[in-house]
Design an enzyme around this catalytic site. Structure first.
Site, mmCIF file in Angstrom:
data_model
loop_
_atom_site.group_PDB
_atom_site.id
_atom_site.type_symbol
_atom_site.label_atom_id
_atom_site.label_comp_id
_atom_site.label_asym_id
_atom_site.label_seq_id
_atom_site.Cartn_x
_atom_site.Cartn_y
_atom_site.Cartn_z
ATOM 1 N N CYS A 5 -4.379 -4.037 -3.999
ATOM 2 C CA CYS A 5 -3.213 -3.686 -4.799
ATOM 3 C C CYS A 5 -1.941 -4.088 -4.052
ATOM 4 C CB CYS A 5 -3.226 -2.182 -5.071
ATOM 5 S SG CYS A 5 -1.900 -1.643 -6.182
ATOM 6 N N ASP A 7 0.592 -2.382 -3.819
ATOM 7 C CA ASP A 7 1.213 -1.161 -3.306
ATOM 8 C C ASP A 7 1.357 -1.255 -1.785
ATOM 9 O OD1 ASP A 7 1.711 1.496 -2.387
ATOM 10 O OD2 ASP A 7 0.833 2.291 -4.223
ATOM 11 N N ARG A 9 1.823 0.951 0.349
ATOM 12 C CA ARG A 9 1.245 2.054 1.123
ATOM 13 C C ARG A 9 -0.155 1.734 1.623
ATOM 14 N NH1 ARG A 9 1.232 6.575 -3.097
ATOM 15 N NH2 ARG A 9 0.634 4.761 -4.306
ATOM 16 N N HIS A 66 -7.295 1.970 -4.638
ATOM 17 C CA HIS A 66 -6.801 3.109 -3.851
ATOM 18 C C HIS A 66 -6.360 4.250 -4.757
ATOM 19 C CE1 HIS A 66 -2.434 2.616 -4.628
ATOM 20 N NE2 HIS A 66 -2.775 1.350 -4.813
ATOM 21 N N CYS A 69 -2.785 4.938 -7.596
ATOM 22 C CA CYS A 69 -2.375 3.598 -8.015
ATOM 23 C C CYS A 69 -1.443 3.676 -9.228
ATOM 24 C CB CYS A 69 -3.605 2.761 -8.353
ATOM 25 S SG CYS A 69 -3.205 1.076 -8.870
#
Length: 175
Positions: A5, A7, A9, A66, A69
């Site tokens: 992803c 993302d 994080r 994850h 999301c």
């Protein structure tokens, strides 16, 4: 190769302790792999998969989802007035996962959070199935030159889960 992803994080290099260049990484919204198709104009994810599999001859492909999301949240909430031009159509790749997870959650009396968590894992399975629609992925898997892995990272607990292809369930791999 890792398909993860976008993302920030969940940084694959930090998560797996790799140095730059040790892992071919594709990042997009919700770690989705579209099904193989040659119509249309732009295929960034598909082009990267083709390069890694056909030119770099990677031996392993990991699809890493994850918890928390945002792409999956958008998919589950399915708000037509969300104002996105690209996210909503992109997340349509996983609509079957959303429908299946929502039906399971409703029938079991579970919460929307539970359905979203199931859907985060199910998008990993959808992406793995879509990888197998690429003829050269399917060929290399059949020749045992390429192995596909589905993983999901629980950010709250720091646990990495792996999809067991025999039972089609996620099991903890590492904490």
């Amino acid at each position: 190769m890792l398909i993860g992803c976008s993302d920030s994080r969940v940084d694959p290099g930090l998560l797996f302790g790799t140095q730059p260049g040790e892992m071919f990484v594709i990042r997009n919204v919700a770690n989705l792999v579209p099904p193989f198709e040659t119509a249309g104009t732009y295929h960034g994810t598909s082009a990267a998969i083709e390069f890694a599999v056909r030119k770099l001859m990677v031996e392993h492909v990991v699809v890493l989802g994850h918890s928390g999301c945002g792409g999956v949240r958008a998919l589950v909430e399915d708000d037509p007035a969300d104002g996105t031009d690209f996210v909503r159509p992109w997340m349509g790749i996983a609509r079957a996962a959303r429908d299946r997870c929502m039906a399971l959650a409703l029938s079991a009396g579970e919460t929307a959070d539970s359905a979203r968590r199931m859907c985060e894992m199910e998008t990993v399975a959808i992406s793995l199935a879509n990888l197998m629609t690429f003829p050269w992925v399917r060929e290399r898997v059949g020749q045992k030159q390429l192995t596909l892995h589905g993983w999901w990272f629980d950010m709250e607990n720091g646990t990495l889960w792996g999809l067991d292809s025999q039972s089609n369930t996620f099991c903890p791999l590492a904490s």
